[in-house]
Design a protein around this motif. Sequence first.
Motif, PDB file in Angstrom:
ATOM      1  N   HIS A  94     -43.206 -31.092  -1.798  1.00  0.00           N
ATOM      2  CA  HIS A  94     -42.131 -30.102  -1.743  1.00  0.00           C
ATOM      3  C   HIS A  94     -40.865 -30.624  -2.417  1.00  0.00           C
ATOM      4  O   HIS A  94     -40.161 -29.871  -3.095  1.00  0.00           O
ATOM      5  CB  HIS A  94     -41.840 -29.738  -0.287  1.00  0.00           C
ATOM      6  N   TYR A  95     -40.612 -31.923  -2.272  1.00  0.00           N
ATOM      7  CA  TYR A  95     -39.359 -32.493  -2.772  1.00  0.00           C
ATOM      8  C   TYR A  95     -39.338 -32.617  -4.293  1.00  0.00           C
ATOM      9  O   TYR A  95     -38.317 -32.366  -4.932  1.00  0.00           O
ATOM     10  CB  TYR A  95     -39.127 -33.867  -2.143  1.00  0.00           C
ATOM     11  N   VAL A  96     -40.461 -33.011  -4.892  1.00  0.00           N
ATOM     12  CA  VAL A  96     -40.465 -33.299  -6.335  1.00  0.00           C
ATOM     13  C   VAL A  96     -40.955 -32.129  -7.186  1.00  0.00           C
ATOM     14  O   VAL A  96     -41.160 -32.284  -8.393  1.00  0.00           O
ATOM     15  CB  VAL A  96     -41.314 -34.553  -6.655  1.00  0.00           C
ATOM     16  N   ASN A  97     -41.107 -30.958  -6.593  1.00  0.00           N
ATOM     17  CA  ASN A  97     -41.617 -29.826  -7.372  1.00  0.00           C
ATOM     18  C   ASN A  97     -40.521 -29.053  -8.097  1.00  0.00           C
ATOM     19  O   ASN A  97     -40.776 -27.997  -8.676  1.00  0.00           O
ATOM     20  CB  ASN A  97     -42.446 -28.884  -6.487  1.00  0.00           C
ATOM     21  N   LYS A  98     -39.296 -29.584  -8.069  1.00  0.00           N
ATOM     22  CA  LYS A  98     -38.197 -28.972  -8.800  1.00  0.00           C
ATOM     23  C   LYS A  98     -37.183 -30.044  -9.188  1.00  0.00           C
ATOM     24  O   LYS A  98     -37.091 -31.092  -8.522  1.00  0.00           O
ATOM     25  CB  LYS A  98     -37.518 -27.884  -7.956  1.00  0.00           C
ATOM     26  N   PRO A  99     -36.434 -29.844 -10.252  1.00  0.00           N
ATOM     27  CA  PRO A  99     -35.406 -30.815 -10.648  1.00  0.00           C
ATOM     28  C   PRO A  99     -34.334 -30.946  -9.564  1.00  0.00           C
ATOM     29  O   PRO A  99     -34.017 -29.975  -8.872  1.00  0.00           O
ATOM     30  CB  PRO A  99     -34.819 -30.225 -11.932  1.00  0.00           C
ATOM     31  N   ARG A 100     -33.793 -32.135  -9.424  1.00  0.00           N
ATOM     32  CA  ARG A 100     -32.752 -32.386  -8.428  1.00  0.00           C
ATOM     33  C   ARG A 100     -31.462 -32.823  -9.116  1.00  0.00           C
ATOM     34  O   ARG A 100     -31.484 -33.558 -10.093  1.00  0.00           O
ATOM     35  CB  ARG A 100     -33.215 -33.492  -7.463  1.00  0.00           C
ATOM     36  N   ARG A 101     -30.353 -32.360  -8.581  1.00  0.00           N
ATOM     37  CA  ARG A 101     -29.015 -32.736  -9.047  1.00  0.00           C
ATOM     38  C   ARG A 101     -28.926 -32.672 -10.578  1.00  0.00           C
ATOM     39  O   ARG A 101     -28.522 -33.642 -11.232  1.00  0.00           O
ATOM     40  CB  ARG A 101     -28.644 -34.121  -8.531  1.00  0.00           C
TER      41      ARG A 101
END
Length: 246
Positions: free
Chosen positions: A224-231
């Motif tokens: 769930h955490y790495v399935n989209k770009p962050r910051r």
Amino acid sequence: MSTEVTRLIQSHRSIRKYTEEPIDGEILTDILTCGQWAPSSHNVQAYSVIVVRSREKKQQLAVLAGNQQWVEECPVFLVFCADFYKLQQACEMNGETIAAEGVESFLVAAVDTALAAENVLLAARSYGLGGVMIGGIRNNPREVAELLGLPPLTYPIMGMCLGYPAQDIEQKPRLPMRAYVHEEQYHTEGLREALQEYEEFSAAYYERRTKGKQTDGWTKQMAHYVNKPRRVHMKEFVQGQGFHLQ
């Protein structure tokens, strides 16, 4: 087989609640000195640390970091910054022009800073202190930079709360060794089995910790955490600070 140092390292826990006991100035100086003795690529020492004790400033940083109350409540909050500004000054002192653009310079600054921060945390724990790294310091980097008066060619990498622990929490389990260490080359075989094993015992940990509110283990949480770009704002910010990545 273990030593006092390895036992200290392997007993790591993130501490977010602290007593009101202040941190002695000499202890803090010794801790920060340990940060300076972390390895540094080519001895560049591309980092600086902002020590924040002011309650008002900690309150502001707590909000900027995502309303993390322990940032406000800890006796000392440290902000670790990648710093090529001092390298720019060294260049000007010697008639040179700094070339801070490029991924390598960016990586050197980030790695140097992280190594120094880990040294500081380990040294702090050797004095009986506890702490937690705060990646949320990058939630609003421009506001953090303004609040802390960061010059060009610097950017905040992480924060760190420090204080004497007022909690005794269960240690969060780590990945099985076979999902972490590879002999001679990276081995993909058996990896999924190791991750499934970790999913099961990490799920049990989170269920205990949250009293049943969280039942997903590490693989589900990370998926769930790495399935989209962050910051994604960080790229524009660091470029605005003078790191033109090429």
